[in-house]
Design an enzyme around this catalytic site. Structure first.
Site, PDB file in Angstrom:
ATOM      1  N   ARG A 172       0.878  -1.182   0.000  1.00  0.00           N
ATOM      2  CA  ARG A 172       0.000   0.000   0.000  1.00  0.00           C
ATOM      3  C   ARG A 172       0.909   1.223   0.000  1.00  0.00           C
ATOM      4  NH1 ARG A 172      -5.344   1.622   3.405  1.00  0.00           N
ATOM      5  NH2 ARG A 172      -6.130   0.196   1.826  1.00  0.00           N
ATOM      6  N   HIS A 223      -7.412   0.544  -6.483  1.00  0.00           N
ATOM      7  CA  HIS A 223      -7.661  -0.233  -5.252  1.00  0.00           C
ATOM      8  C   HIS A 223      -8.397  -1.517  -5.655  1.00  0.00           C
ATOM      9  CE1 HIS A 223      -7.907  -1.193  -1.166  1.00  0.00           C
ATOM     10  NE2 HIS A 223      -8.735  -0.282  -0.706  1.00  0.00           N
ATOM     11  N   GLN A 252     -10.335  -3.849  -3.142  1.00  0.00           N
ATOM     12  CA  GLN A 252     -11.623  -3.329  -2.710  1.00  0.00           C
ATOM     13  C   GLN A 252     -12.711  -3.711  -3.716  1.00  0.00           C
ATOM     14  OE1 GLN A 252     -12.362  -1.494   0.234  1.00  0.00           O
ATOM     15  NE2 GLN A 252     -14.385  -2.090  -0.462  1.00  0.00           N
ATOM     16  N   ASP A 283     -17.279   7.146  -1.754  1.00  0.00           N
ATOM     17  CA  ASP A 283     -16.003   7.040  -1.025  1.00  0.00           C
ATOM     18  C   ASP A 283     -15.656   8.439  -0.514  1.00  0.00           C
ATOM     19  OD1 ASP A 283     -13.509   6.241  -0.052  1.00  0.00           O
ATOM     20  OD2 ASP A 283     -12.540   6.252  -2.020  1.00  0.00           O
ATOM     21  N   CYS A 303     -16.572   1.975   0.688  1.00  0.00           N
ATOM     22  CA  CYS A 303     -15.404   1.139   1.002  1.00  0.00           C
ATOM     23  C   CYS A 303     -14.897   1.350   2.421  1.00  0.00           C
ATOM     24  CB  CYS A 303     -14.292   1.401   0.003  1.00  0.00           C
ATOM     25  SG  CYS A 303     -13.784   3.130  -0.026  1.00  0.00           S
ATOM     26  N   ARG A 359     -13.705  -8.255   2.119  1.00  0.00           N
ATOM     27  CA  ARG A 359     -12.298  -8.049   1.764  1.00  0.00           C
ATOM     28  C   ARG A 359     -11.494  -9.324   2.047  1.00  0.00           C
ATOM     29  NH1 ARG A 359     -10.128  -2.932   1.653  1.00  0.00           N
ATOM     30  NH2 ARG A 359      -8.294  -4.107   0.982  1.00  0.00           N
TER      31      ARG A 359
HETATM   32  N1  NVA Z   1      -9.977   6.705  -1.719  1.00  0.00           N
HETATM   33  C1  NVA Z   1      -9.570   6.344  -0.381  1.00  0.00           C
HETATM   34  C2  NVA Z   1      -9.849   4.910  -0.134  1.00  0.00           C
HETATM   35  C3  NVA Z   1      -9.566   4.444   1.264  1.00  0.00           C
HETATM   36  C4  NVA Z   1      -9.791   2.974   1.424  1.00  0.00           C
HETATM   37  C5  NVA Z   1      -8.104   6.659  -0.196  1.00  0.00           C
HETATM   38  O1  NVA Z   1      -7.322   6.406  -1.119  1.00  0.00           O
HETATM   39  O2  NVA Z   1      -7.735   7.160   0.859  1.00  0.00           O
HETATM   40  N1   CP Z   2     -11.302   0.168   2.472  1.00  0.00           N
HETATM   41  C1   CP Z   2     -10.025   0.146   2.881  1.00  0.00           C
HETATM   42  O1   CP Z   2      -9.085  -0.132   2.127  1.00  0.00           O
HETATM   43  O2   CP Z   2      -9.863   0.440   4.207  1.00  0.00           O
HETATM   44  P1   CP Z   2      -8.489   0.687   4.948  1.00  0.00           P
HETATM   45  O3   CP Z   2      -7.913   1.965   4.436  1.00  0.00           O
HETATM   46  O4   CP Z   2      -8.859   0.770   6.421  1.00  0.00           O
HETATM   47  O5   CP Z   2      -7.554  -0.460   4.690  1.00  0.00           O
END
Ligand code: NVA
Ligand code: CP
Length: 292
Positions: A101, A128, A131, A210, A251, A279
């Site tokens: 990540r 992502h 997700q 989101d 999400c 997930r």
């Molecule tokens: N769009 C958000 C998703 C978090 C799971 C981010 O990238 O922070």
């Molecule tokens: N939806 C998701 O990826 O959540 P986190 O950022 O908590 O991992």
């Protein structure tokens, strides 16, 4: 041929995606039925915060008989300038797969280029995929068949929206994205793009949103984003304009009162907490596909 990596989800054929979702549903019913990672380790590199991704990967890898090795970047030599290439070589000598990540998609591509084990994108600025797999599993549980369903995404045209558009198309789901100027996706994968949230949700079986400020967005832009995206809240009123029986998806993490109303987040039509659980099941099926 099985895919080497999962960076965007496009590595999978429609048949492999279908099979992945079948397996995920099976693993949900019988979580300890696969030992595919028996005595193997999966490295999980976190350069950004996480609750769901970390918890679901860690728990899922243990259920598959493996060991999840969580690496926070600041504890590794990456934080002191060791290259991604050298990190890829060293991890590949020790683990069965690598999840990461981070921000830049180029970094994940570079990791995959040099790693000899599968690399999984656990969220980047642009994608992502894990997700979206869980979200399709949630749709499948609710509606049975995915082919022909319509999913409307309202709000920021971000990583989650893009992965839904790409992976939804692979699954035969019509994806419509409503976002204001400056926040819309580039044309992707046949997704329908509009500025009008009511147009997007018309006949939709699921309405998804989101956060308005993502982890890879500059905090200085936060207020401008909230102002531009305010008309795109997933509210009871918007949900009522979708198809009868439409569900609400997010999400998470959520900001009730911003991108989603509290009534929808905790209401009867949401399947948001199922998404969070799914997930784990979807990622276990992905690990089986990549490491089996
Ligand atoms: N769009 C958000 C998703 C978090 C799971 C981010 O990238 O922070
Ligand atoms: N939806 C998701 O990826 O959540 P986190 O950022 O908590 O991992």
């Amino acid at each position: 041929m099985r895919p080497n990596d999962c960076l965007t989800g496009e590595e999978l054929t429609p048949d492999q995606l279908h099979e992945l979702l079948e397996r995920a549903a099976w693993l949900k019913r019988d979580p300890h039925s696969s030992n595919v990672l028996h005595r193997r380790t999966v490295a999980l590199i976190f350069q950004r915060h996480s609750t769901r991704t970390r918890v679901s990967f860690e728990a899922g890898i243990v259920e598959l008989g493996g060991h999840p090795m969580v690496l926070r970047t600041e504890d590794t030599q990456l934080a002191r300038g060791e290259s991604i290439r050298d990190t890829a070589y060293v991890l590949s000598r020790n683990v069965a797969a690598i999840g990461i990540r981070t921000g830049p998609d180029e970094l994940v591509r570079e990791l995959a280029e040099h790693a000899t084990v599968p690399v999984i994108n656990m969220l980047t600025a642009a994608h992502h995929p894990c997700q979206a797999f869980a979200d399709l599993l949630t749709l499948r549980e609710t509606f049975g068949e995915l082919e022909g369903l319509k999913l409307a995404y309202v709000g920021d045209g971000n990583n989650v929206a893009r992965s839904l558009a790409i992976i939804g198309a692979l699954a035969g789901v019509r994806v419509s994205v409503a976002a204001p100027d400056g926040y819309q996706l580039e044309p992707v994968a046949g997704a329908e793009l509009t500025w009008d949230p009511y147009e997007a949700v018309r006949d939709a079986n699921a309405v998804y949103t989101d956060v308005w400020v993502s982890m890879n967005d500059s905090p200085e832009t936060a207020q401008a984003r909230r102002d531009a995206l305010a008309p795109y809240q997933l509210s009871d009123e918007l949900l009522a304009a979708a198809a009868p029986g439409a569900i609400a998806l997010h999400c998470l993490p959520a900001h009730p009162g911003e991108e989603i109303s509290e009534a929808v987040l905790y209401g009867e039509r949401q399947r948001i907490w199922d998404q969070a659980e799914n997930r784990r099941h979807a990622q276990k099926a992905l690990l089986e596909l990549l490491c089996g």
